[in-house]
Write a protein that holds these residues in place. Structure first.
Motif, PDB file in Angstrom:
ATOM      1  N   SER A 173       0.807  -1.253   0.029  1.00 19.34           N
ATOM      2  CA  SER A 173       0.339  -0.211   0.038  1.00 19.34           C
ATOM      3  C   SER A 173       1.009   1.181   0.250  1.00 19.34           C
ATOM      4  N   PRO A 174       0.441   2.712  -0.261  1.00 15.51           N
ATOM      5  CA  PRO A 174       1.432   3.314  -0.725  1.00 15.51           C
ATOM      6  C   PRO A 174       1.319   3.839   1.195  1.00 15.51           C
ATOM      7  N   PRO A 175       2.446   5.036   1.103  1.00 18.47           N
ATOM      8  CA  PRO A 175       2.882   6.265   2.516  1.00 18.47           C
ATOM      9  C   PRO A 175       1.478   6.364   1.840  1.00 18.47           C
ATOM     10  N   THR A 176       1.167   6.982   3.795  1.00 16.28           N
ATOM     11  CA  THR A 176      -0.117   8.370   3.824  1.00 16.28           C
ATOM     12  C   THR A 176       0.523   9.251   5.267  1.00 16.28           C
ATOM     13  N   ASP A 177       0.237  10.386   5.448  1.00 13.51           N
ATOM     14  CA  ASP A 177       0.322  11.292   5.924  1.00 13.51           C
ATOM     15  C   ASP A 177       0.197  10.681   7.217  1.00 13.51           C
ATOM     16  N   THR A 178       0.389   9.950   8.038  1.00 18.90           N
ATOM     17  CA  THR A 178       0.054   9.847  10.044  1.00 18.90           C
ATOM     18  C   THR A 178       0.229  10.762  10.655  1.00 18.90           C
ATOM     19  N   SER A 179       0.277  12.061  10.436  1.00 15.16           N
ATOM     20  CA  SER A 179       1.091  12.597  11.440  1.00 15.16           C
ATOM     21  C   SER A 179       0.172  13.183  12.953  1.00 15.16           C
ATOM     22  N   ASN A 180      -1.353  13.020  11.918  1.00 12.94           N
ATOM     23  CA  ASN A 180      -2.207  13.325  13.179  1.00 12.94           C
ATOM     24  C   ASN A 180      -3.119  12.219  13.797  1.00 12.94           C
ATOM     25  N   GLY A 181      -2.452  10.664  13.502  1.00 15.38           N
ATOM     26  CA  GLY A 181      -3.402   9.819  13.870  1.00 15.38           C
ATOM     27  C   GLY A 181      -2.374   9.137  15.130  1.00 15.38           C
ATOM     28  N   VAL A 182      -3.445   7.862  15.377  1.00 13.81           N
ATOM     29  CA  VAL A 182      -3.306   7.182  16.328  1.00 13.81           C
ATOM     30  C   VAL A 182      -1.195   7.885  17.001  1.00 13.81           C
ATOM     31  N   ILE A 183      -0.293   7.175  16.114  1.00  8.92           N
ATOM     32  CA  ILE A 183       1.090   7.115  16.648  1.00  8.92           C
ATOM     33  C   ILE A 183       1.271   8.145  16.510  1.00  8.92           C
ATOM     34  N   GLY A 184       0.770   8.673  15.555  1.00 13.37           N
ATOM     35  CA  GLY A 184       1.871  10.261  15.426  1.00 13.37           C
ATOM     36  C   GLY A 184       1.170  10.973  16.290  1.00 13.37           C
ATOM     37  N   ARG A 185       0.025  11.405  17.324  1.00 15.04           N
ATOM     38  CA  ARG A 185      -0.097  11.789  18.283  1.00 15.04           C
ATOM     39  C   ARG A 185       0.290  11.238  19.247  1.00 15.04           C
ATOM     40  N   ALA A 186       0.039  10.844  19.791  1.00 12.43           N
ATOM     41  CA  ALA A 186       1.117   9.167  21.000  1.00 12.43           C
ATOM     42  C   ALA A 186       2.519  10.174  20.513  1.00 12.43           C
ATOM     43  N   ILE A 187       3.423   9.622  19.476  1.00 12.29           N
ATOM     44  CA  ILE A 187       5.018  10.138  19.558  1.00 12.29           C
ATOM     45  C   ILE A 187       5.135  12.274  19.886  1.00 12.29           C
ATOM     46  N   GLN A 188       3.852  12.941  19.477  1.00 13.37           N
ATOM     47  CA  GLN A 188       3.815  14.603  19.767  1.00 13.37           C
ATOM     48  C   GLN A 188       3.225  14.603  20.891  1.00 13.37           C
ATOM     49  N   THR A 189       3.002  14.009  21.984  1.00 13.40           N
ATOM     50  CA  THR A 189       3.328  13.998  23.180  1.00 13.40           C
ATOM     51  C   THR A 189       4.034  13.578  23.927  1.00 13.40           C
ATOM     52  N   TRP A 190       4.530  12.550  23.620  1.00 13.35           N
ATOM     53  CA  TRP A 190       5.645  12.082  24.282  1.00 13.35           C
ATOM     54  C   TRP A 190       6.943  12.778  23.958  1.00 13.35           C
ATOM     55  N   LEU A 191       6.435  13.728  23.103  1.00  9.96           N
ATOM     56  CA  LEU A 191       7.724  14.098  22.939  1.00  9.96           C
ATOM     57  C   LEU A 191       8.056  15.802  24.114  1.00  9.96           C
ATOM     58  N   ARG A 192       6.387  15.893  24.481  1.00  7.31           N
ATOM     59  CA  ARG A 192       6.499  16.838  25.053  1.00  7.31           C
ATOM     60  C   ARG A 192       6.664  16.812  26.142  1.00  7.31           C
ATOM     61  N   ASP A 193       6.569  15.836  26.953  1.00  9.24           N
ATOM     62  CA  ASP A 193       6.639  15.544  28.122  1.00  9.24           C
ATOM     63  C   ASP A 193       8.797  15.222  28.342  1.00  9.24           C
ATOM     64  N   CYS A 194       8.884  14.652  27.210  1.00  2.58           N
ATOM     65  CA  CYS A 194      10.427  14.223  27.306  1.00  2.58           C
ATOM     66  C   CYS A 194      11.231  15.827  27.696  1.00  2.58           C
ATOM     67  N   ARG A 195      10.309  16.886  26.448  1.00  2.00           N
ATOM     68  CA  ARG A 195      10.944  18.366  26.725  1.00  2.00           C
ATOM     69  C   ARG A 195      10.725  18.436  28.499  1.00  2.00           C
ATOM     70  N   ALA A 196       9.720  18.228  28.800  1.00  2.00           N
ATOM     71  CA  ALA A 196       9.559  18.808  30.055  1.00  2.00           C
ATOM     72  C   ALA A 196      10.110  18.118  31.370  1.00  2.00           C
ATOM     73  N   GLY A 197      10.767  17.148  30.503  1.00  2.00           N
ATOM     74  CA  GLY A 197      11.595  15.953  31.828  1.00  2.00           C
ATOM     75  C   GLY A 197      10.874  14.994  33.164  1.00  2.00           C
ATOM     76  N   ASP A 198       9.345  14.579  31.854  1.00  2.00           N
ATOM     77  CA  ASP A 198       8.439  13.563  32.589  1.00  2.00           C
ATOM     78  C   ASP A 198       7.889  12.611  31.857  1.00  2.00           C
ATOM     79  N   ILE A 199       9.579  11.309  32.102  1.00  2.00           N
ATOM     80  CA  ILE A 199       9.210  10.888  31.564  1.00  2.00           C
ATOM     81  C   ILE A 199       9.976   9.983  32.005  1.00  2.00           C
ATOM     82  N   GLN A 200      10.330   8.374  32.439  1.00  3.77           N
ATOM     83  CA  GLN A 200      11.533   7.743  32.754  1.00  3.77           C
ATOM     84  C   GLN A 200      12.532   7.377  32.395  1.00  3.77           C
ATOM     85  N   PRO A 201      13.567   6.884  32.896  1.00  2.80           N
ATOM     86  CA  PRO A 201      15.093   6.837  32.661  1.00  2.80           C
ATOM     87  C   PRO A 201      14.686   5.873  31.033  1.00  2.80           C
ATOM     88  N   LEU A 202      15.570   5.801  30.813  1.00  2.00           N
ATOM     89  CA  LEU A 202      16.259   4.426  29.964  1.00  2.00           C
ATOM     90  C   LEU A 202      17.056   3.189  30.818  1.00  2.00           C
TER      91      LEU A 202
END
Length: 202
Positions: A173-202
């Motif tokens: 299937s051809p690739p589609t823009d999923t920036s506003n899909g579930v995975i895309g929005r989850a990544i954006q939320t995680w990056l926001r938390d990462c910038r705030a230092g609100d994630i678990q250490p590796l």
């Protein structure tokens, strides 16, 4: 765009889910106003999660992102189901992994990120997902091409393209823009938390 070339990196077979546990109780309450720590247990302050600095290097950032992505994506999906009770199709992200960092050239056309950054970083990864359609469970792999850029305030989401895995005897299937899909929005939320230092250490 040679999207098919990425599948040599992205195809993988999930080996299973890692089971989690629960932390034991830290204290027992007595007749006094102050809890008494159980013998052999550390003070509760020792369990407070330290603030984590969002990594500067892409590979460390991606390792932390993919570790947390299933839980972030499933929360996004759950909120969407709560808003749209009539949804007949819903799913879960089971695993995220196999990152690759070798970039593809960005030629003109549909798949060029429309962002002020000239050269965003690229990450390829795969998710294993389970979707329920009319009561039937279906598992499939989802291939993702993620574009990120690092700014003075931290990592920022630029664009994500995705492609659902196809059987060998069917054209991809051809690739589609999923920036506003579930995975895309989850990544954006995680990056926001990462910038705030609100994630678990590796």
């Amino acid at each position: 765009m040679q999207w098919q070339a990425t599948q040599k990196w992205l195809c993988w077979i999930a080996g299973g889910l890692v089971a989690g546990g629960f932390a034991p109780s830290l204290a027992t309450t007595t007749h006094s106003d102050h809890p008494t720590a159980l013998p052999g247990h550390a003070d509760a302050a020792d369990y407070i999660r330290p603030e984590v600095t969002c990594p500067d290097d892409l590979e460390s950032l991606t390792a932390m992102l993919l570790r947390d992505l299933p839980s972030y994506a499933n929360r996004v999906s759950q909120r969407a189901r709560n808003r749209e009770r009539s949804l007949d199709v819903f799913g879960y992200v089971l695993l995220a992994g196999r990152p690759e960092f070798e970039p593809l050239s960005l030629g003109p056309g549909e798949y060029t990120p429309t962002a002020p950054e000239d050269d965003p970083d690229q990450v390829f990864f795969t998710t294993l997902e389970r979707q329920y359609v009319a009561g039937e469970a279906v598992r499939f792999q989802h291939y993702h091409w993620l574009f990120l850029t690092q700014t003075e305030s931290g990592w920022r989401f630029v664009l994500m393209l995705s492609q659902i895995g196809s059987p060998p005897d069917e054209p991809p299937s051809p690739p589609t823009d999923t920036s506003n899909g579930v995975i895309g929005r989850a990544i954006q939320t995680w990056l926001r938390d990462c910038r705030a230092g609100d994630i678990q250490p590796l």
